[in-house]
Enzyme design. Structure first.
Site, short mmCIF file in Angstrom:
data_model
loop_
_atom_site.label_atom_id
_atom_site.label_comp_id
_atom_site.label_asym_id
_atom_site.label_seq_id
_atom_site.Cartn_x
_atom_site.Cartn_y
_atom_site.Cartn_z
N ALA A 19 0.80 -1.22 0.00
CA ALA A 19 0.00 0.00 0.00
C ALA A 19 0.83 1.27 0.00
CB ALA A 19 -0.93 0.00 1.21
N ASN A 48 1.42 -5.66 7.52
CA ASN A 48 2.25 -6.27 6.49
C ASN A 48 3.19 -5.24 5.86
OD1 ASN A 48 1.44 -9.12 6.35
ND2 ASN A 48 -0.56 -8.31 5.80
N HIS A 90 0.31 5.84 5.19
CA HIS A 90 1.58 5.17 5.47
C HIS A 90 2.70 6.18 5.28
CE1 HIS A 90 -0.59 1.33 5.18
NE2 HIS A 90 -1.19 1.86 4.13
#
Length: 264
Positions: free
Chosen positions: A121, A187, A217
């Protein structure tokens, strides 16, 4: 060039999104669990083999297999896939935070197919990997998601997610600790660790933010090379708020890169 024969382990929200995005490579075989077999057959691409039997899946002779079924599935089947000589694209990267799992997969890759870890992502793994060679001292990863995305995780042990009214940092630790404690949410932390300074040297902060409009993120890194600051705010998957739309897209890209004649 050898024909790419694509197999998938798991066909939930991420697997189905990958199948919809693929335009150049058909899904040839899907390994399901017995419990999900009929449901998977109902949504699988036309012509794909759908089975819960490993031997039938192996007989399809895949050359590339995408795992998108969770940590337990990767631990149980990853070595088998590599033993077929197939490349293995991993969605459940956090499973490699377990020393034994990582060691087993790396040994199997020395004798069989390759382990392929997609960007997931976020972005910037290329520059992070380059910085590792140029002199990388410190890496910090931050994950900021809406409180609902942390439901069903150890975050509930430290705060009432339904009552959060302002951003709360509920976890700080290493990438190894984060990946093992939050297998469905962290992850990306494992991916950052593998690209940079490793599981035990990568700092991680997990944040519940009621004002989050997606899954954000952030990578902050520094060293002899200079400094990196990368931020991605991804929309969540409608069927899985713990994951971002970019996650399956990164797996799709990994598949397409396996057959591309121009690689970027």
């Amino acid at each position: 060039m050898t024909e790419l024969r694509l197999g998938m382990i798991g066909f939930g929200a991420i697997g189905q999104q990958i199948a919809r995005q693929l335009s150049t490579v058909p899904v040839g075989a899907i390994l399901s669990t017995p419990r999900a077999l009929e449901q998977t057959r109902a949504v699988a691409p036309a012509g794909a083999l759908v089975t819960a039997d490993w031997d039938a899946f192996a007989a399809f002779a895949p050359t590339l297999v995408v795992e998108c079924a969770g940590h337990a599935a990767l631990r149980a089947l990853g070595v088998r896939v590599l033993g077929l000589g197939a490349d293995l694209v991993i969605a459940s990267v956090g499973a490699l935070a377990d020393h034994e799992t990582e060691a087993d997969l790396r040994r199997a890759a020395e004798r069989g197919g390759r382990i392929v870890i997609p960007s997931g992502a976020l972005g910037g793994l290329d520059v992070l990997g380059s910085a590792r060679h140029a002199g990388l001292d410190k890496v910090r990863y931050e994950s900021r998601k809406a409180p609902a995305a942390w439901l069903g995780t150890p975050a509930e042990d430290t705060l009432d997610l339904r009552a959060v009214t302002s951003p709360v940092v509920f976890f700080t630790g290493t990438a190894r600790e984060a990946a093992l404690a939050f297998p469905k949410n962290a992850n990306v932390a494992a991916t950052v660790a593998l690209a940079g300074t490793g599981f035990d040297a990568t700092e991680v902060a997990l944040i519940a933010d009621p004002e989050a409009t997606g899954n954000r993120h952030v990578i902050l890194a520094s060293g002899a090379f200079g400094e990196i600051a990368i931020s991605v705010n991804g929309r969540v998957l409608p069927d899985n708020p713990k994951s971002s739309v970019l996650a399956p897209s990164s797996l799709t890209r990994a598949i397409e890169m396996a057959v591309a004649r121009c690689v970027i």
